[in-house]
Scaffold this active site. Structure first.
Site, PDB file in Angstrom:
ATOM      1  N   HIS A   1      58.497  21.277  25.689  1.00 28.76           N
ATOM      2  CA  HIS A   1      58.423  21.600  24.692  1.00 28.76           C
ATOM      3  C   HIS A   1      56.870  22.363  24.709  1.00 28.76           C
ATOM      4  O   HIS A   1      56.090  22.159  24.857  1.00 28.76           O
ATOM      5  CB  HIS A   1      58.965  20.886  23.442  1.00 28.76           C
ATOM      6  CG  HIS A   1      58.864  22.129  22.320  1.00 28.76           C
ATOM      7  ND1 HIS A   1      59.795  23.024  22.040  1.00 28.76           N
ATOM      8  CD2 HIS A   1      57.652  22.066  21.217  1.00 28.76           C
ATOM      9  CE1 HIS A   1      59.308  24.137  21.174  1.00 28.76           C
ATOM     10  NE2 HIS A   1      58.100  23.015  20.227  1.00 28.76           N
TER      11      HIS A   1
ATOM     12  N   HIS B   1      55.439  26.818  23.554  1.00 28.33           N
ATOM     13  CA  HIS B   1      55.604  27.721  22.249  1.00 28.33           C
ATOM     14  C   HIS B   1      55.322  28.530  22.918  1.00 28.33           C
ATOM     15  O   HIS B   1      54.437  30.153  22.139  1.00 28.33           O
ATOM     16  CB  HIS B   1      54.442  27.219  21.475  1.00 28.33           C
ATOM     17  CG  HIS B   1      54.482  26.259  20.189  1.00 28.33           C
ATOM     18  ND1 HIS B   1      53.936  26.515  18.923  1.00 28.33           N
ATOM     19  CD2 HIS B   1      55.750  25.251  20.320  1.00 28.33           C
ATOM     20  CE1 HIS B   1      54.151  24.958  18.497  1.00 28.33           C
ATOM     21  NE2 HIS B   1      55.120  24.395  19.320  1.00 28.33           N
TER      22      HIS B   1
ATOM     23  N   TYR C   1      68.652  33.517  39.174  1.00 27.99           N
ATOM     24  CA  TYR C   1      68.114  32.504  39.283  1.00 27.99           C
ATOM     25  C   TYR C   1      67.734  31.769  37.516  1.00 27.99           C
ATOM     26  O   TYR C   1      68.233  30.506  37.302  1.00 27.99           O
ATOM     27  CB  TYR C   1      66.734  32.098  39.611  1.00 27.99           C
ATOM     28  CG  TYR C   1      66.201  31.701  41.289  1.00 27.99           C
ATOM     29  CD1 TYR C   1      65.817  30.455  41.778  1.00 27.99           C
ATOM     30  CD2 TYR C   1      65.984  32.678  41.713  1.00 27.99           C
ATOM     31  CE1 TYR C   1      66.294  30.186  43.102  1.00 27.99           C
ATOM     32  CE2 TYR C   1      66.255  32.607  43.377  1.00 27.99           C
ATOM     33  CZ  TYR C   1      66.548  31.128  43.962  1.00 27.99           C
ATOM     34  OH  TYR C   1      66.293  30.559  45.448  1.00 27.99           O
TER      35      TYR C   1
END
Length: 212
Positions: free
Chosen positions: A93, A95, A120
């Site tokens: 994860h 930002h 892709y």
């Protein structure tokens, strides 16, 4: 080195690479990896560019903090993915700037934040749905992510960033990077390009087993 030591080293290497190239800044983002007896996850408020293997938190299968520094507040989100998709061994994860900007400016659709623009993206990323904004670490977000765990490779948290899962930490980071670069292409294009045509996507399904 045993498997746990290798995974700790991989998390640190991936974190440093993402941080060095601007995919995450400050103490934002988190990474986790599956173990036989639980999983590893980066500590809360840790800088991904300065991780130390021994400080990465170890958590049991029931979510109990076992060792290392205090685990990330997104612990429950990671756990929901692992509990529901046995093929997942890594979750990343960040930002990432372009993807967060995309949610501020308006995504393509709630079921697909970006149209199928490049081969892709179709092959390595696939569909990425939008999860409406709630505070970081919200249990409601974790519950929503759980519903997608078997259906896609990741989700986009509105105003926060992408959460991507794959068979390893490295593969999850590769998919996340492909997603971020596709967002950059979309944001910088004016007028917006047309999506790949259906016959092109069907060829990617046929030749490369793309899931789109």
């Amino acid at each position: 080195m045993n498997i746990e030591e290798l995974l700790r080293a991989e998390i640190c290497a991936v974190g440093a690479s993402l941080f060095a190239r601007g995919y995450t800044v400050g103490s934002a983002g988190n990474i986790s990896a599956r173990l036989e007896d639980g999983w590893l996850i980066t500590p809360t408020d840790a800088c991904l560019g300065r991780l130390k293997p021994e400080e990465i938190a170890k958590v049991s299968k029931d979510g109990t903090w076992v060792s290392g520094n205090k685990p990330s507040k997104t612990l429950e989100l990671h756990r929901q993915v692992y509990d529901r998709n046995p093929s997942v061994n890594g979750v990343v994860h960040t930002h990432s700037t372009a993807l967060v900007a995309l949610t501020l400016n308006g995504v393509w659709s709630n079921d697909d934040i970006l149209p199928p623009l490049t081969p892709y993206q179709v092959m390595k990323v696939g569909h990425i749905p939008l999860i409406a904004y709630q505070r970081p670490g919200s249990p409601d977000v974790a519950a929503q992510v759980a519903q997608w765990a078997l259906r896609v490779r990741g989700v986009m948290l509105e105003r926060l960033g992408p959460v991507v899962w794959e068979s390893s930490v490295s593969k999850a980071s590769f998919a996340l990077e492909e997603l971020e670069e596709t967002a950059k292409l979309w944001m910088m294009s004016n007028p917006k390009p047309a999506p790949l045509q259906e016959h092109a996507i069907e060829e990617l399904r046929s030749v490369f087993s793309a899931k789109w």
